[in-house]
Design an enzyme around this catalytic site. Structure first.
Site: not given
Length: 230
Positions: A101-102
Protein backbone atom coordinates in the site's frame (compact mmCIF):
# COMPACT_ATOMS: atom_id res chain seq x y z
CA UNK A 1 5.41 -13.93 -23.02
CA UNK A 2 3.13 -11.83 -25.21
CA UNK A 3 4.47 -11.14 -28.67
CA UNK A 4 4.21 -7.35 -28.32
CA UNK A 5 6.09 -7.52 -25.01
CA UNK A 6 8.81 -9.69 -26.57
CA UNK A 7 9.32 -7.15 -29.36
CA UNK A 8 9.61 -4.31 -26.83
CA UNK A 9 12.08 -6.39 -24.83
CA UNK A 10 14.26 -7.11 -27.84
CA UNK A 11 14.14 -3.75 -29.68
CA UNK A 12 13.89 -0.03 -28.98
CA UNK A 13 10.20 -0.02 -29.95
CA UNK A 14 7.52 0.97 -27.46
CA UNK A 15 4.28 -1.01 -27.09
CA UNK A 16 2.36 1.09 -29.62
CA UNK A 17 5.12 0.75 -32.22
CA UNK A 18 5.41 -3.00 -31.59
CA UNK A 19 1.69 -3.49 -32.07
CA UNK A 20 1.79 -1.48 -35.30
CA UNK A 21 4.59 -3.69 -36.63
CA UNK A 22 2.55 -6.78 -35.77
CA UNK A 23 -0.58 -5.38 -37.43
CA UNK A 24 1.46 -4.59 -40.56
CA UNK A 25 2.50 -8.28 -40.82
CA UNK A 26 6.14 -7.38 -40.23
CA UNK A 27 6.55 -10.05 -37.54
CA UNK A 28 7.13 -13.77 -38.08
CA UNK A 29 7.01 -16.46 -35.40
CA UNK A 30 8.60 -19.69 -36.59
CA UNK A 31 8.34 -18.40 -40.18
CA UNK A 32 4.60 -17.70 -39.89
CA UNK A 33 3.04 -14.22 -39.87
CA UNK A 34 1.34 -13.42 -36.58
CA UNK A 35 -0.95 -10.40 -36.30
CA UNK A 36 -2.17 -10.85 -32.73
CA UNK A 37 -0.20 -8.82 -30.12
CA UNK A 38 -1.25 -11.15 -27.30
CA UNK A 39 0.09 -14.25 -29.09
CA UNK A 40 2.23 -16.22 -26.61
CA UNK A 41 5.85 -16.84 -27.59
CA UNK A 42 8.53 -18.90 -25.84
CA UNK A 43 12.30 -19.13 -25.62
CA UNK A 44 12.59 -21.76 -28.35
CA UNK A 45 10.55 -19.74 -30.88
CA UNK A 46 12.29 -17.91 -33.73
CA UNK A 47 10.84 -14.41 -33.88
CA UNK A 48 11.71 -12.08 -36.72
CA UNK A 49 10.96 -8.41 -37.33
CA UNK A 50 11.51 -7.18 -40.88
CA UNK A 51 13.47 -10.39 -41.60
CA UNK A 52 15.81 -9.87 -38.62
CA UNK A 53 15.91 -12.44 -35.82
CA UNK A 54 15.18 -10.88 -32.44
CA UNK A 55 16.85 -11.75 -29.14
CA UNK A 56 15.24 -10.58 -25.94
CA UNK A 57 17.28 -8.76 -23.32
CA UNK A 58 18.09 -10.77 -20.20
CA UNK A 59 15.58 -10.68 -17.35
CA UNK A 60 16.34 -8.31 -14.49
CA UNK A 61 15.73 -8.84 -10.77
CA UNK A 62 15.95 -6.01 -8.22
CA UNK A 63 14.99 -5.13 -4.69
CA UNK A 64 13.95 -1.65 -3.60
CA UNK A 65 13.38 -0.10 -0.19
CA UNK A 66 10.00 1.52 -0.82
CA UNK A 67 9.37 4.81 1.00
CA UNK A 68 5.96 5.84 2.28
CA UNK A 69 3.68 7.83 -0.04
CA UNK A 70 4.77 5.94 -3.15
CA UNK A 71 2.72 3.35 -5.03
CA UNK A 72 3.50 -0.05 -6.55
CA UNK A 73 2.36 0.88 -10.04
CA UNK A 74 4.05 1.58 -13.36
CA UNK A 75 2.40 5.00 -13.57
CA UNK A 76 2.01 7.92 -11.18
CA UNK A 77 -1.40 8.44 -9.63
CA UNK A 78 -2.19 10.41 -6.47
CA UNK A 79 1.24 9.32 -5.26
CA UNK A 80 4.30 8.79 -7.47
CA UNK A 81 5.34 5.33 -8.62
CA UNK A 82 8.12 3.69 -6.62
CA UNK A 83 9.69 2.76 -9.97
CA UNK A 84 10.67 6.43 -10.38
CA UNK A 85 13.49 5.68 -7.94
CA UNK A 86 15.21 3.37 -10.45
CA UNK A 87 17.88 5.04 -12.58
CA UNK A 88 18.08 2.31 -15.24
CA UNK A 89 16.94 1.89 -18.84
CA UNK A 90 13.62 0.37 -19.94
CA UNK A 91 11.92 0.84 -16.57
CA UNK A 92 8.53 0.50 -18.29
CA UNK A 93 9.28 -3.19 -18.89
CA UNK A 94 9.47 -3.86 -15.15
CA UNK A 95 6.72 -4.71 -12.68
CA UNK A 96 6.54 -5.21 -8.93
CA UNK A 97 6.19 -8.76 -7.62
CA UNK A 98 3.85 -8.34 -4.66
CA UNK A 99 2.56 -4.86 -4.03
CA UNK A 100 2.50 -2.71 -0.90
CA UNK A 101 0.00 0.00 0.00
CA UNK A 102 1.02 3.64 -0.43
CA UNK A 103 1.56 4.10 3.32
CA UNK A 104 3.50 0.83 3.73
CA UNK A 105 7.30 0.87 3.56
CA UNK A 106 9.95 -1.74 3.00
CA UNK A 107 11.04 -4.48 0.64
CA UNK A 108 9.59 -4.79 -2.84
CA UNK A 109 10.93 -7.06 -5.57
CA UNK A 110 10.99 -5.80 -9.15
CA UNK A 111 11.44 -7.78 -12.35
CA UNK A 112 10.41 -8.26 -15.98
CA UNK A 113 10.13 -12.05 -15.55
CA UNK A 114 6.45 -12.95 -15.17
CA UNK A 115 7.02 -16.61 -14.35
CA UNK A 116 9.42 -15.67 -11.55
CA UNK A 117 6.79 -13.33 -10.10
CA UNK A 118 4.25 -16.15 -10.16
CA UNK A 119 6.46 -18.25 -7.87
CA UNK A 120 6.53 -15.41 -5.34
CA UNK A 121 2.87 -14.43 -5.35
CA UNK A 122 1.07 -17.80 -5.62
CA UNK A 123 -0.06 -18.70 -2.05
CA UNK A 124 0.33 -22.44 -2.68
CA UNK A 125 4.07 -21.93 -3.16
CA UNK A 126 4.40 -20.90 0.48
CA UNK A 127 6.69 -17.92 -0.07
CA UNK A 128 6.97 -16.22 3.31
CA UNK A 129 6.67 -12.45 3.72
CA UNK A 130 7.79 -10.88 7.00
CA UNK A 131 6.32 -7.60 8.24
CA UNK A 132 7.03 -5.36 11.20
CA UNK A 133 3.70 -4.04 12.46
CA UNK A 134 2.91 -1.12 14.74
CA UNK A 135 -0.48 -1.16 16.47
CA UNK A 136 -2.71 1.46 18.07
CA UNK A 137 -3.47 -0.70 21.14
CA UNK A 138 -1.66 -3.29 23.25
CA UNK A 139 -2.15 -6.80 21.93
CA UNK A 140 -3.15 -9.83 23.94
CA UNK A 141 -0.92 -12.90 24.05
CA UNK A 142 -3.70 -15.23 22.90
CA UNK A 143 -3.89 -13.45 19.55
CA UNK A 144 -0.77 -15.36 18.46
CA UNK A 145 -2.82 -18.58 18.61
CA UNK A 146 -5.60 -17.02 16.55
CA UNK A 147 -3.14 -16.03 13.83
CA UNK A 148 -1.65 -19.54 13.83
CA UNK A 149 -5.11 -21.08 13.42
CA UNK A 150 -6.25 -18.59 10.77
CA UNK A 151 -8.28 -15.38 10.95
CA UNK A 152 -11.79 -14.90 9.59
CA UNK A 153 -11.64 -11.75 7.47
CA UNK A 154 -14.76 -9.76 6.72
CA UNK A 155 -16.16 -10.73 3.32
CA UNK A 156 -14.06 -13.92 3.07
CA UNK A 157 -15.46 -17.46 3.20
CA UNK A 158 -12.27 -19.20 4.33
CA UNK A 159 -9.89 -18.48 7.16
CA UNK A 160 -6.52 -17.00 6.29
CA UNK A 161 -3.66 -19.47 6.01
CA UNK A 162 -1.72 -20.02 9.27
CA UNK A 163 0.53 -17.06 10.12
CA UNK A 164 3.23 -16.59 12.75
CA UNK A 165 2.92 -13.59 15.05
CA UNK A 166 5.88 -12.64 17.24
CA UNK A 167 5.21 -10.04 19.93
CA UNK A 168 8.16 -7.66 20.17
CA UNK A 169 6.46 -5.22 22.54
CA UNK A 170 2.81 -4.61 23.50
CA UNK A 171 2.26 -2.53 20.36
CA UNK A 172 4.91 -3.89 18.01
CA UNK A 173 4.73 -7.23 16.19
CA UNK A 174 6.62 -9.26 13.60
CA UNK A 175 4.19 -11.09 11.33
CA UNK A 176 5.09 -13.87 8.87
CA UNK A 177 2.53 -14.99 6.32
CA UNK A 178 2.36 -16.66 2.91
CA UNK A 179 -0.70 -14.96 1.45
CA UNK A 180 -1.24 -11.56 -0.12
CA UNK A 181 -4.94 -10.80 0.11
CA UNK A 182 -6.12 -7.21 -0.34
CA UNK A 183 -5.02 -5.18 2.73
CA UNK A 184 -4.54 -8.52 4.48
CA UNK A 185 -2.33 -7.46 7.39
CA UNK A 186 -4.54 -4.51 8.28
CA UNK A 187 -7.68 -6.65 7.99
CA UNK A 188 -6.24 -9.42 10.16
CA UNK A 189 -5.51 -7.06 13.03
CA UNK A 190 -8.85 -5.33 12.57
CA UNK A 191 -10.53 -8.72 12.93
CA UNK A 192 -8.97 -9.13 16.40
CA UNK A 193 -9.97 -5.64 17.51
CA UNK A 194 -6.83 -3.66 16.78
CA UNK A 195 -5.60 -1.16 14.19
CA UNK A 196 -2.35 -1.05 12.21
CA UNK A 197 -0.66 2.36 12.39
CA UNK A 198 2.65 1.40 10.73
CA UNK A 199 3.60 -1.43 8.41
CA UNK A 200 7.04 -2.32 7.06
CA UNK A 201 8.05 -5.38 5.02
CA UNK A 202 11.44 -6.75 6.10
CA UNK A 203 11.80 -9.96 4.11
CA UNK A 204 10.43 -12.00 1.20
CA UNK A 205 11.49 -15.64 1.06
CA UNK A 206 15.25 -15.68 1.66
CA UNK A 207 15.74 -12.06 0.58
CA UNK A 208 16.18 -9.54 3.40
CA UNK A 209 15.95 -5.78 3.02
CA UNK A 210 19.51 -4.45 3.31
CA UNK A 211 19.50 -1.02 1.62
CA UNK A 212 18.49 2.41 2.87
CA UNK A 213 15.05 3.86 2.19
CA UNK A 214 14.68 4.87 -1.46
CA UNK A 215 17.74 2.81 -2.51
CA UNK A 216 17.84 -0.34 -4.64
CA UNK A 217 20.18 -3.08 -5.85
CA UNK A 218 20.17 -6.06 -8.19
CA UNK A 219 19.50 -9.46 -6.61
CA UNK A 220 22.30 -11.98 -6.54
CA UNK A 221 21.99 -15.13 -8.64
CA UNK A 222 21.48 -17.13 -5.46
CA UNK A 223 18.63 -14.84 -4.38
CA UNK A 224 16.97 -15.08 -7.79
CA UNK A 225 17.21 -18.86 -7.84
CA UNK A 226 15.78 -19.15 -4.32
CA UNK A 227 12.35 -18.34 -5.80
CA UNK A 228 12.60 -20.78 -8.71
CA UNK A 229 10.68 -24.02 -8.29
CA UNK A 230 12.65 -27.16 -9.01
Amino acid sequence: MRLDKFICKSTALNKEQARLAIANSDVLVNELIVVEPAFQVHENNIIMLNKKVLTARSFRYLLLHKPANTICSNVDEIYPSALNLLDIEHVSELHIAGRLDADTTGLILITDDGRWTFNITLPNNGCEKVYRVGLSRDIKEEVTTQFKQGIQLQGEEKLTLPATLEILSPKEMRLTLTEGKFHQVKRMFSAVGNRVISLHREKIGHVTLDVEEGQWRYLTLQEVQSFCKE
